[in-house]
Design a protein around this motif. Structure first.
Motif, PDB file in Angstrom:
ATOM      1  N   LYS A  47     -37.269  16.634  30.968  1.00 15.13           N
ATOM      2  CA  LYS A  47     -36.000  17.375  30.968  1.00 15.13           C
ATOM      3  C   LYS A  47     -35.009  16.850  31.999  1.00 15.13           C
ATOM      4  O   LYS A  47     -33.812  17.094  31.914  1.00 15.13           O
ATOM      5  N   SER A 141     -36.484  25.851  27.812  1.00 15.76           N
ATOM      6  CA  SER A 141     -35.807  25.437  26.590  1.00 15.76           C
ATOM      7  C   SER A 141     -35.919  23.911  26.451  1.00 15.76           C
ATOM      8  O   SER A 141     -35.895  23.190  27.447  1.00 15.76           O
ATOM      9  N   ASN A 143     -34.342  21.191  25.974  1.00 19.63           N
ATOM     10  CA  ASN A 143     -33.127  20.384  26.077  1.00 19.63           C
ATOM     11  C   ASN A 143     -33.147  19.672  27.412  1.00 19.63           C
ATOM     12  O   ASN A 143     -33.821  20.102  28.336  1.00 19.63           O
TER      13      ASN A 143
HETATM   14 MG    MG Z   1     -32.787  26.290  29.520  1.00 20.36          MG
END
Ligand code: MG
Ligand code: TXA
Length: 323
Positions: A47, A141, A143
């Motif tokens: 990430k 998340s 992303n």
């Molecule tokens: Mg997030």
């Protein structure tokens, strides 16, 4: 990363210390075993996320809460009882089980039970494989840090195909129903405090706990950084009148995001026309990704009202606009 639709394949990969992008009803997560520091370190590396930003531990049901947390207030149990499985994360005082590599060194841990059927199946399979009923998977998340969260398996692939190898999986569970991240509630104090707006609203929290939740907290949450959830295009917040009086040229390449009742000015690209606040949340991140795919320079966004998921949409759009 390889696509799969088999939760058993995903659970085996997680057991063995791999990464799996998992569907939830809010957004997709990038998951690893929450008791494996090496696997969790790979999430941070993929990430590009700073190590002091803590992760959410996803568990199979509320009974696991007592293994990950201590001194759980009654109001937190009431929230768990009412809204789990669902789009809500509780921040509670951590037990020894929640390592520094999950909590970013904080004395609290974030815990969630997702309602996505595939998340339930992965966790049940993992419990069987490890013989550990309270096993958790850590998942932020899926992303890159600071960017728009993914609401489909394809979004995850677009984000990580070049970064994560083919030993790891994306479990395709269709489009995320809610479309924005879970409501986060700080439960480390006498009263609940809202850390991040989501599908479980301030009114929902008040109804179940009998207290008006606090709106500020001393606890850090990375989703609360001012600039976050941002596409490459500039997001500019406007209202219906401001939009109607805006102009576009071919070079300007302007996109519009607003409820269906609001018309698109001539020459602009309509990204989405949701009919309700719920639908606005559902389409929001796909619309911001579409703006980048179309190489738009600017997105003019008209905020919905605060009702239901409107508050979460307003929150995310304001952060996207802040960069
Ligand atoms: Mg997030
Ligand atoms: O809907 C969701 O919550 C998704 C799905 C995958 O579950 N997950 C998600 O994770 O949005 P992430 O890491 O992108 O956002 C979690 C937020 C971060 O802002 C993090 O700082 C905060 O939760 N958080 C995690 N642990 C915390 C803690 N102990 N205290 C305060 N904030 C915490």
């Amino acid at each position: 990363m390889q696509f799969t639709t088999d939760p058993r394949v995903a659970a085996l990969r997680l057991r063995d210390g791999g990464l799996v992008a998992v569907p939830t009803e809010t957004v997709y997560g990038l998951a690893a075993r929450a008791d494996d520091p090496h696997a969790v370190a790979r999430i941070y590396a993929a990430k590009g996320r700073p190590a002091d930003h803590p992760l959410i531990v996803h568990v199979a049901d509320a009974s696991a809460l007592d293994h990950w947390a201590v001194s759980i207030p009654d109001y937190a149990r009431a929230l768990a009882e009412e809204f789990w499985p669902g789009p809500m994360t509780l921040v509670v005082k951590r037990s020894d089980r929640a390592g520094d590599f999950i909590t970013g060194g904080q004395h609290s841990v974030a815990v969630r039970v997702s309602s996505h059927p595939l998340m339930d199946e992965i966790l049940r399979a993992l419990i069987q494989l490890t013989d550990d009923p309270s096993i958790g998977i850590a998942a932020p998340s899926a992303n890159r840090f600071g960017r728009v969260s993914p609401t489909s398996a394809k979004h995850v692939h677009d984000e990580f195909a070049d970064i994560i190898g083919d030993d790891d999986y994306i479990l395709d569970g269709g489009e995320s129903a809610v479309g924005v991240e879970s409501t986060i509630i700080d439960c480390t104090d006498e009263i609940p405090r809202l850390l991040r707006a989501g599908a479980i609203t301030v009114d929902d929290i008040e109804q179940v706990t009998g207290v008006v939740p606090g709106m500020t907290s001393t606890v850090r949450a990375s989703g609360t950084l001012e600039s976050h959830y941002a596409p490459l295009a500039d997001v500019v917040i406007t209202d219906a009148a401001g939009l109607a009086s805006s102009h576009s040229t071919d070079e300007a390449r302007v996109g519009v995001l607003a409820l269906a009742s609001i018309e698109t000015p001539v020459g602009m690209v309509r990204l989405s026309a949701p009919a309700s606040n719920d639908e606005y949340a559902h389409v929001l991140y796909a619309a911001l990704r579409e703006a980048d795919a179309l190489q738009l320079i600017t997105v003019l966004a008209v905020l919905p009202n605060e009702s239901g998921l409107g508050a979460a949409v307003i929150d995310r759009l304001k952060r996207a606009a802040h960069s």
